[in-house]
Write an enzyme that holds these catalytic residues in place. Structure first.
Site, PDB file in Angstrom:
ATOM      1  N   CYS A 382       8.703   0.725  -2.689  1.00  0.00           N
ATOM      2  CA  CYS A 382       7.981   2.178  -2.567  1.00  0.00           C
ATOM      3  C   CYS A 382       8.674   3.194  -2.420  1.00  0.00           C
ATOM      4  O   CYS A 382       9.505   3.862  -2.811  1.00  0.00           O
ATOM      5  CB  CYS A 382       7.008   1.232  -1.614  1.00  0.00           C
ATOM      6  SG  CYS A 382       5.310   1.890  -2.358  1.00  0.00           S
ATOM      7  N   HIS A 508       6.026  -3.850  -3.570  1.00  0.00           N
ATOM      8  CA  HIS A 508       6.421  -4.747  -2.309  1.00  0.00           C
ATOM      9  C   HIS A 508       6.869  -6.239  -2.636  1.00  0.00           C
ATOM     10  O   HIS A 508       5.725  -6.723  -1.875  1.00  0.00           O
ATOM     11  CB  HIS A 508       5.127  -4.471  -1.219  1.00  0.00           C
ATOM     12  CG  HIS A 508       4.865  -2.781  -0.706  1.00  0.00           C
ATOM     13  ND1 HIS A 508       4.846  -2.279   0.119  1.00  0.00           N
ATOM     14  CD2 HIS A 508       4.441  -1.769  -1.737  1.00  0.00           C
ATOM     15  CE1 HIS A 508       4.857  -1.113   0.601  1.00  0.00           C
ATOM     16  NE2 HIS A 508       4.338  -1.077  -0.967  1.00  0.00           N
ATOM     17  N   GLU A 510       8.186  -7.482  -0.648  1.00  0.00           N
ATOM     18  CA  GLU A 510       8.440  -8.587   0.759  1.00  0.00           C
ATOM     19  C   GLU A 510       6.577  -9.144   0.913  1.00  0.00           C
ATOM     20  O   GLU A 510       6.886 -10.568   1.519  1.00  0.00           O
ATOM     21  CB  GLU A 510       8.287  -7.738   2.033  1.00  0.00           C
ATOM     22  CG  GLU A 510       6.731  -6.171   2.269  1.00  0.00           C
ATOM     23  CD  GLU A 510       7.186  -5.712   1.626  1.00  0.00           C
ATOM     24  OE1 GLU A 510       8.082  -5.588   0.193  1.00  0.00           O
ATOM     25  OE2 GLU A 510       6.579  -4.126   1.647  1.00  0.00           O
TER      26      GLU A 510
HETATM   27  N1  GLN Z   1       3.526   7.297  -0.463  1.00  0.00           N
HETATM   28  C1  GLN Z   1       4.281   7.075  -1.276  1.00  0.00           C
HETATM   29  C2  GLN Z   1       3.096   6.954  -2.198  1.00  0.00           C
HETATM   30  O1  GLN Z   1       1.664   7.075  -2.449  1.00  0.00           O
HETATM   31  C3  GLN Z   1       4.585   5.381  -1.178  1.00  0.00           C
HETATM   32  C4  GLN Z   1       3.774   4.251  -1.125  1.00  0.00           C
HETATM   33  C5  GLN Z   1       4.389   3.433  -0.356  1.00  0.00           C
HETATM   34  O2  GLN Z   1       5.761   3.249   0.614  1.00  0.00           O
HETATM   35  N2  GLN Z   1       4.050   2.029   0.194  1.00  0.00           N
HETATM   36  O3  GLN Z   1       3.555   6.789  -4.071  1.00  0.00           O
END
Ligand code: GLN
Length: 551
Positions: A382, A508, A510
């Site tokens: 992410c 994600h 994970e």
């Molecule tokens: N801050 C980034 C976004 O909103 C990444 C979010 C995250 O890592 N969950 O796109």
């Protein structure tokens, strides 16, 4: 319909109620029962999505896009069930629902009160999971018995035992039996007090699970049983584990003490004996691995173990799949920013997890540059993918000031930017791109190889995306866009084909990883880190993390 188990906590918080509930769920599942798990949180936020990781720890995301308590992660790792929106509710949700009904006039002129309106709403929420195909619903009550804010929940479950009948509802209480060093004694009084508090409101626990750092003697078990009014073999010992990664031993701890038998007996369930072969096979490489691998996790909430809960667990799962113990070098990206990337030297792999806000970003960029230039296996998740894009833009494409619009709204090179549908969002709660989304993987890519599939569904939680205006520029410099949303509009996976293992994903992975089935990217990342370790002579490693940083 379904039978119900309620797990409450006593004396102090952080006793591991989520893990205990999850492990009981696993044991019941191993007896062929269909289970479903839910968590009730007594705070007023509608969900934890708007809370800081320092307040709440990780926000766990479900397939259907709910932002939930991290205990749901334990439920999914221990059992084969998948949680959803209905598996976590808060006081905030209950009140919001009751107040909406009041405004609609649903209460027909009555005074709206905690009892019965709030408690009825809680009971309805709990019973949403009660269906014909679920044998047992396990409900974990957040907080500690005696908390003012938890009272309506305890009253609701007391009523449920009355409504559904004794053999359809079981109360399990997780409590602390502390060892007082100065006296050299184990003390049962806090447990007695906690159970008395429950009994005052009409709840008599059927089973007590005692967290303790010393084994419980028969004498102390008898004493707890007598004063808390339970049978002596309903006092279960949950001894502190030698290492947190051994939490996966918990189901065995309970089976040995016949917790499942007592539940089956009390709830009059018909089922087979536990079948735990797959679980036991997983424990072998966890307890006695042949290899060791050291991974740097570069984040900014590093001081708090719970902030990256699923990341650490998924790394452990990747270790199990590779017969290796994963040693974490937890690194604060702000320290890397201050002291330079040399701090990372000697690790076998580098992981940059998700996050929000500008603080610590430059340290992450430095760590990624280090991984790319030194050919160290890298997994970006992410924000980790977004910072990998920033690093590549700046240091490979020559776009010196490239940034994400999240950190610099006026950057001339917003390689990470807001989509139009996000640009007009006003409310912060529940408005990110959330939940499982399809991603198509390119033939021949490392991601495709890991998943063994062209199409995958992984969970998302972000607002910003890779800016497509920069795709061709990146490709010309050697970056592959190996995972895209169907139709190709959104970038989901980037990788460097010329690097031993450099993969970064917008989703994600994970969240869906399990000890018996590691997420494919974590499995392959650890495999690559092991290859890297075996290729490097031991003398070259600094081993800063060492065994003491075992997670
Ligand atoms: N801050 C980034 C976004 O909103 C990444 C979010 C995250 O890592 N969950 O796109």
């Amino acid at each position: 319909m379904s039978k119900h188990i309620f797990v409450s906590g006593g004396v102090v918080s952080s006793l591991g109620k989520g893990l205990t509930t999850a492990a009981i769920g696993m044991v019941l599942e191993s007896r062929g029962l269909k289970v479903c798990l839910q968590k009730i949180d007594p705070y007023l936020n509608v969900d934890p999505g708007t809370m800081s990781p320092f307040q709440h720890g990780e926000v766990f995301v479900t397939d259907d896009g709910a932002e939930t308590d991290l205990d749901l992660g334990h439920y999914e790792r221990f059992t084969k069930t998948r949680t959803d929106q209905a598996c976590n509710f808060t006081t905030g949700q209950i009140y919001s629902s009751v107040l909406n009904k009041e405004r609609r006039g649903d209460y027909l002129g009555y005074t709206v009160q905690v009892i019965p309106h709030i408690t009825n709403e809680i009971k309805e929420h709990i019973l949403r999971l009660d269906t014909a195909d679920i044998d047992v619903v396990l409900t974990e009550i957040g907080g500690v018995a005696g908390d003012i804010e938890g009272m309506p929940f305890l009253e609701a479950i007391r009523q449920l035992r009355h409504d559904l009948g004794r053999h359809n509802v079981m109360f399990i209480h997780l409590t602390l039996v502390p060892y007082i060093r100065a006296a050299g004694e184990i003390k049962s009084k806090p447990t007695q007090t906690s159970v008395r508090q429950l009994r005052e409101i009409g709840i008599q626990p059927d089973l007590l699970i005692c967290r303790t750092e010393r084994p419980l003697s028969q004498e102390i078990r008898d004493k707890i049983a007598l004063f808390c009014n339970v049978e002596p073999d309903a006092v279960i010992e949950e001894l502190d584990l030698a290492h947190p990664y051994l939490v996966y031993q918990l189901p065995c701890v309970f089976v040995k003490q016949h917790v499942d038998d007592r539940i089956v007996q009390h709830l009059q369930l018909k089922c087979r004996e536990p079948e735990m072969d797959e679980w036991m096979a997983m424990l072998e490489p966890l307890e006695n691995p042949s290899h060791e691998v050291e991974i740097a996790v570069v984040g900014k909430y590093i001081g708090l173990q719970d902030s990256y809960k699923s990341i650490y667990e998924a790394l452990t799962h990747g270790g199990i799949a590779n017969d290796a113990r994963v040693i974490y070098r937890k690194m604060d990206s702000e320290e890397i920013e201050a002291d330079g990337a040399a701090m990372i030297e000697g690790v076998d792999g580098i992981l940059v997890p998700g996050g929000f806000g500008e603080r610590g970003i430059e340290g992450k960029v430095l760590a990624i540059q280090y991984a790319r230039e030194n050919r160290i296996p890298f997994l970006g998740i992410c924000l980790g993918m977004q910072t990998a894009a920033i690093e590549f833009a700046r240091n490979v494409c020559g776009l010196n000031v490239a940034n994400s619009a999240e950190f610099d709204k006026d950057t001339p090179h917003p390689v990470i930017a807001l989509l139009d549908e996000q640009a007009n969002v006003v409310e912060m709660g529940g408005t990110m791109r959330l939940g499982a989304q399809e991603c198509r993987l390119a033939a021949g890519s490392k991601a495709r190889e890991a998943y063994g599939n062209d199409a995958i569904f992984e969970r998302h939680r972000h607002r910003y995306e890779f800016n497509n205006e920069y795709r061709s520029r990146f490709e010309a410099e050697g970056m592959a866009f190996s995972g895209l949303s169907p139709g190709g509009k959104l970038v989901e996976v980037i990788e460097l084909p010329e690097h031993p293992w450099f993969v970064a994903v917008q989703f994600h992975p994970e969240f869906k990883s399990r000890p018996t089935e590691a997420d494919p990217l974590f499995r392959e990342f650890i495999a690559a880190a092991l290859r890297n370790r075996q290729a490097v002579a031991p003398a070259c490693r600094t081993g800063r993390g060492g065994r003491e940083s075992l997670c």
